[in-house]
Scaffold this active site. Structure first.
Site, short mmCIF file in Angstrom:
data_model
loop_
_atom_site.label_atom_id
_atom_site.label_comp_id
_atom_site.label_asym_id
_atom_site.label_seq_id
_atom_site.Cartn_x
_atom_site.Cartn_y
_atom_site.Cartn_z
N ASP A 305 -94.49 10.22 60.36
CA ASP A 305 -95.39 9.67 61.37
C ASP A 305 -94.59 9.59 62.69
O ASP A 305 -93.41 9.95 62.75
CB ASP A 305 -95.92 8.31 60.91
C1 BGC Z 1 -100.27 6.98 63.48
C2 BGC Z 1 -100.80 8.18 62.74
C3 BGC Z 1 -101.16 9.27 63.72
C4 BGC Z 1 -99.93 9.60 64.55
C5 BGC Z 1 -100.17 10.71 65.56
C6 BGC Z 1 -99.19 7.36 64.46
O1 BGC Z 1 -98.80 6.28 65.26
O2 BGC Z 1 -99.79 6.04 62.55
O3 BGC Z 1 -101.90 7.81 61.95
O4 BGC Z 1 -101.68 10.38 63.07
O5 BGC Z 1 -99.52 8.45 65.25
O6 BGC Z 1 -100.94 10.27 66.59
#
Ligand code: BGC
Length: 761
Positions: A305
């Site tokens: 993530d």
């Molecule tokens: C979130 C994810 C997301 C990613 C990209 C993260 O902060 O937890 O769910 O897909 O950012 O935007």
């Protein structure tokens, strides 16, 4: 002399092509050969570049997320000099803007680099193509779960792909397979509810709808299972805070939804940024390699993530510096780092390989998986986006599907004296913070990360007020804004009195409360109660004799115990998306008979949450006198239990019959039940089949959902439904994930019907 040349076969064709084209560029060679060939030509830095994902703000003109205009020099530097193979995100802009941006980005990668490896672009289109202007926006996942109809999850995936695959949006960061078990958790609305079986069925339907959509050919999209694993159950309820789960709980509750998607062909998985049992998941070999790869058989790409590697340094404090964090994450099993704002992952990983701490074969494993993903999505053969099918975006038939999903997702929680549907009102008052709001209906990740501004929402989108005005053309549908309602804490008695008199003059009051959009940590709260101003306003309104309908537009179950008796009717609208206001109005007007059911256990009191599949001992000391006021017949601490939802008609369950009352471990029992519509309206009923294991070596949940089905029934009509129980459905995992089958007594439960059976040797 021969006059007839023999027709070239595939081999001769290939050999011919080989003279002019490199093998990895030949579309009709097997993918594994193409990958081997390409990998053998790549330098170490090129390989590491493939393992890196950077943010749009590093390649656009202004460095702002909303800016989808490529700065070709920045992109060229990162792609040509640092070999970056993936980028992510942006915000909602028109398709033409996306097309231009993606076309140039894709072109630089394939035309200007040594090997022409295409970039893969990731984006958070989480309920429809939510970062694309004009797209169809479905309800959020918790609403989809409330439909208990996987067709709506499938449609969400299908239409996301249909509307965005042409634009070079290859990789969709959805769906969430985390369980919605902690009502404080700010991402509850992104989940398919609290039940592992349900989350798996709905999520797998989305994945299949998105990944297997033949209408997007020659393009394909990859779904992402988020966030592996345990993210949703932090003790504090706050985003990315510590989670404690035994391995047995992981196997029994948190693994199955992901497993179902892996078995359905899920192409990628994103890690949980948080810690489970003291180990941040992006650095957990046990979870990423031993569990996900070896036990669960996941062969796709594991991406971190956002800045998960950086978080090992200055969020979790498990690594001294970025290089050590990189070592930990790569050796734990990640394939790609969503770094996403610098190049430290690349420099660190290069050093680690050069120093011999990370073997190059480890890098090759990840790059192979990433290249396979790119080949499987057709990126090598069709790297550039296309702009000749924009008419698919937001077209009526797609929006109709989103509307159907929204209609089925709204849950009627209370309907005293059958106040709903409203019949022939002359004057309706519409109030509350969501009465005239578009943005509140969709929540976060819509248009922008924390939800778009009001004016960014589509012009032709309804608010609850405008939708009610449309649904009741003969009535005066009056909107009362915040300034029209006297502040119950400070206003004079006479101001309050005259306001109540005004309300008394109306035939119905619809108060749309709940929450404003939020996402991730921005949605952390310390009090689950509905905000105080709303409680106060609602209490004030309840002084009027006019029937009061509460519409909850919210991402998680805000507590409503203290206004429960003030409302004649309550609708849980959740986050129903762009078509949501129409769906709410359709239900209030009776055009649609509500059929949504609670996909979570709606808590009754601030300090006690229990999912429906809790343990028997959880309620041993429970005082039934405190049982909730609405559902008198169920022994639960939730205000509205899992599966609860009213209809404008009534359903009756009778004749639960089992084909046998014992079976051995290879046996099966066929259960049937008769469901009848005993009311006056046609309706949809969700039939939920649960089992309960009476005695288990590892304590058993009081009941477990094993099957569900939604059926339409006309007044007076009945249907007989069937569920086949097999021993594997009631076996459960131990701490190693090995299955245990108890020989003993079980119950099967469907609505108020219950029968016992035994499994014998
Ligand atoms: C979130 C994810 C997301 C990613 C990209 C993260 O902060 O937890 O769910 O897909 O950012 O935007």
């Amino acid at each position: 002399m021969t006059y007839f040349k023999s027709k070239p076969d595939n081999d001769t064709l290939r050999n011919k092509k080989h003279k002019t084209e490199l093998p990895y560029k030949i579309a009709d060679l097997p993918t594994s050969d193409r990958i081997d060939d390409l990998l053998s030509r790549m330098s170490l830095t090129e390989k590491i570049g493939q393992m890196t994902q950077l943010d749009i703000t590093m390649i656009n003109t202004t460095g702002e997320q909303k800016d989808v205009i490529l700065d070709p020099d920045k992109a060229r530097d990162l792609i040509l000099n640092h070999h970056i193979g993936s980028f992510l995100n942006g915000e909602a802009v028109p398709p033409g803007t996306w097309y231009k941006y993606m076309h140039e980005l894709a072109r630089i990668a394939v035309e200007e680099t040594r090997l022409g490896i295409p970039v893969i672009y990731g984006i958070d289109h989480i309920h429809g193509a939510s970062y694309l202007e004009g797209a169809t926006i479905f309800p959020q996942n918790l609403n989809l779960a409330a439909t208990f109809n996987p067709e709506h999850a499938r449609n969400t995936g299908r239409i996301t792909a249909l509307e965005s695959a042409d634009l070079g949006h290859h990789w969709i960061f959805a769906p969430i397979f985390d369980l919605g078990v902690n009502p404080l958790w700010p991402r509850m609305w992104e989940t398919y509810g609290e039940d592992p079986f349900m989350a798996g069925v709905m999520g797998a339907a989305y994945v299949i709808g998105l990944q297997n959509n033949e209408d997007t050919i020659p393009f394909r999209q990859a779904a992402t299972g988020k966030h592996f694993l345990g993210y949703s159950d932090p003790r504090s309820g706050w985003d990315r805070t510590p989670v404690h789960l035994s391995m047995q709980q992981i196997h029994e509750f948190h693994r199955p939804s992901f497993q179902k998607a892996v078995d359905a062909g899920l192409k990628t998985i994103m890690t949980n940024s948080g810690e489970v049992n003291g180990v941040p998941v992006p650095a957990s070999y046990d979870l990423l390699t031993e569990l996900l790869r070896e036990k669960m058989g996941f062969e796709g790409v594991i991406i971190t993530d956002w800045d998960d590697i950086g978080k090992l340094v200055d969020f979790h404090y498990t690594a001294e510096n970025f290089k050590e964090a990189t070592y930990a994450a790569v050796m734990a099993g990640i394939d790609m780092s969503m770094t996403p704002l610098h190049l430290e992952f690349n420099t660190s990983l290069l050093e680690l390989v050069k120093e011999g701490r990370i073997p190059e074969e480890r890098i090759d494993d990840s790059v192979r998986r990433i290249l396979k993903l790119k080949f499987d999505l057709g990126l090598f053969d069709h790297p550039l986006p296309r702009d000749d099918r924009f008419d698919r975006i937001g077209r009526d038939e797609n929006r109709q599907k989103a509307l159907n999903a929204a209609q089925e997702s709204i849950i009627l929680l209370k309907n005293e004296h059958n106040v709903l549907p409203l019949t022939g009102p002359a004057k309706i008052g519409v109030l509350g913070p969501s009465a005239n709001s578009k943005r509140n209906l969709s929540g976060g990740w819509t248009i922008a990360w924390q939800g778009g501004t009001e004016s960014q929402n589509p012009e032709d989108m309804h608010t609850i007020h405008s939708a009610l005005a449309d649904a009741f053309p003969d009535a005066a549908v009056l909107l009362f804004g915040p300034d029209d309602i006297p502040d119950p804490e400070t206003a004079s008695a006479s101001a309050r009195k005259s306001f109540i008199e005004k309300m008394d003059d109306l035939d119905a009051l619809v108060y749309a409360g709940g929450e404003e959009p939020y996402c991730e940590f921005a949605g952390n709260i310390t009090d689950l109660n509905l905000p105080r101003e709303q409680i106060n306003e609602f209490k004030l309104l309840s002084q009027s004799a006019t029937p009061l309908v509460l519409v909850l537009v919210q991402g998680r179950p805000r507590l409503i115990n203290n206004i429960l008796h003030d409302a004649e009717a309550i609708l849980y609208a959740g986050l129903p998306g762009f078509e949501g206001a129409r769906a709410i109005a359709d239900i209030i007007s009776g055009k649609i008979n509500p059929s949504g059911k609670m996909p979570i256990s709606y808590p009754m009191e601030p300090n006690h949450f229990l999912p429906y599949n809790h343990k028997k001992s959880n309620l041993y000391f429970f005082d039934p006198a405190r049982a909730n006021q609405i559902v008198q017949d169920s022994r639960t601490t939730s205000l509205f239990p899992f599966g609860y939802g009213l209809s404008y008609t009534t359903f009756e369950y009778t004749d639960l019959i089992l084909s046998a009352d014992t079976m051995d471990e290879r046996g099966r029992i066929v259960a049937t039940v008769k469901v009848s519509n005993t009311g006056q309206a046609e309706g949809l009923e969700t039939v939920l089949w649960f089992t309960s294991t009476h005695v288990g070596r590892i304590t058993r949940p009081v009941k477990e959902l094993k099957h569900f089905e939604k059926i339409p029934l006309k007044p007076g009509e009945s249907a007989t439904l069937e569920f086949v129980i097999t021993p594997d459905q009631v076996s459960y995992p131990d701490k190693n994930g090995d299955l245990i089958l108890e020989k003993g007594t079980y119950s099967i439960l469907v609505a108020d019907q219950k029968k016992e059976f035994r499994i014998t040797d």
